[in-house]
Design a protein around this motif. Structure first.
Motif, PDB file in Angstrom:
ATOM      1  N   LYS A 144       0.828  -1.209   0.000  1.00 24.29           N
ATOM      2  CA  LYS A 144       0.000   0.000   0.000  1.00 24.29           C
ATOM      3  C   LYS A 144       0.861   1.256   0.000  1.00 24.29           C
ATOM      4  O   LYS A 144       0.578   2.213  -0.710  1.00 24.29           O
ATOM      5  N   ARG A 145       1.920   1.255   0.817  1.00 23.90           N
ATOM      6  CA  ARG A 145       2.818   2.416   0.863  1.00 23.90           C
ATOM      7  C   ARG A 145       3.440   2.677  -0.507  1.00 23.90           C
ATOM      8  O   ARG A 145       3.502   3.810  -0.970  1.00 23.90           O
ATOM      9  N   GLU A 157       0.687   3.978  -2.928  1.00 25.57           N
ATOM     10  CA  GLU A 157       0.273   5.349  -2.626  1.00 25.57           C
ATOM     11  C   GLU A 157       1.336   6.359  -3.022  1.00 25.57           C
ATOM     12  O   GLU A 157       1.023   7.448  -3.499  1.00 25.57           O
ATOM     13  N   ARG A 207       1.026   7.188  -6.577  1.00 25.82           N
ATOM     14  CA  ARG A 207      -0.173   7.953  -6.911  1.00 25.82           C
ATOM     15  C   ARG A 207      -0.114   9.382  -6.390  1.00 25.82           C
ATOM     16  O   ARG A 207      -1.040  10.140  -6.559  1.00 25.82           O
ATOM     17  N   ARG A 266      -1.189   9.883   0.146  1.00 29.21           N
ATOM     18  CA  ARG A 266      -2.521   9.674   0.704  1.00 29.21           C
ATOM     19  C   ARG A 266      -3.413  10.862   0.468  1.00 29.21           C
ATOM     20  O   ARG A 266      -3.038  11.995   0.710  1.00 29.21           O
TER      21      ARG A 266
END
Length: 141
Positions: A125-126, A129, A132, A135
């Motif tokens: 996930k880190r 993200e 992208r 967060r």
């Protein structure tokens, strides 16, 4: 020497296939040890446990009407040998391996797996993200 169901013999491994091993018995008859009867643990590859010309103790499980002989190595072992805890190699997706004792309980192994899985998921996930834009980043419309 008569081959009968239930008897234990010493034989010699004459061939190995993906589904088991062929063992020559004392009277020159050949029987098959199915992969599920090779060891008391999961056997992915018979070559990990046996090689041609190995001497093994086998128990006769069945003799069919065509004369095919079904054998078992794991059932030929005495009870204490069957329960012996042997370390085995556990492989991970990143290619590293470590020795793990099979004596740990299922619950311990499951909780360890879940913890490692959560850690890997957080890392994934880190990484995703950061690609992208972090967060909660909003895209300009």
């Amino acid at each position: 020497m008569t081959i009968e169901v239930g008897k234990v013999f010493e034989g010699i491994v004459t061939g190995i296939t993906k589904f088991g091993a062929f063992v020559e018995l004392p009277d020159k008859k050949v029987g098959l040890v199915h992969i599920s009867e090779v060891a008391n643990e999961y056997v992915k590859d018979v070559h990990d446990f046996l090689k041609v010309q190995d001497k093994v103790q086998v128990k006769v499980l069945a003799i069919d009407e065509k004369g095919k002989i079904g054998l078992s190595i794991k059932q030929a072992q005495s009870a204490p040998e069957r329960k012996a805890v042997r370390p085995h190699r556990e492989f991970h997706t990143n290619g590293e391996h470590r020795h793990v004792s099979t004596s740990s309980s299922f619950e311990d192994r499951l909780s360890k797996f879940l913890k490692e899985s959560d850690e890997r998921l957080m890392d994934l996930k880190r990484n995703t993200e950061s690609k992208r834009g972090g967060r909660g980043a909003r895209h300009a419309d």
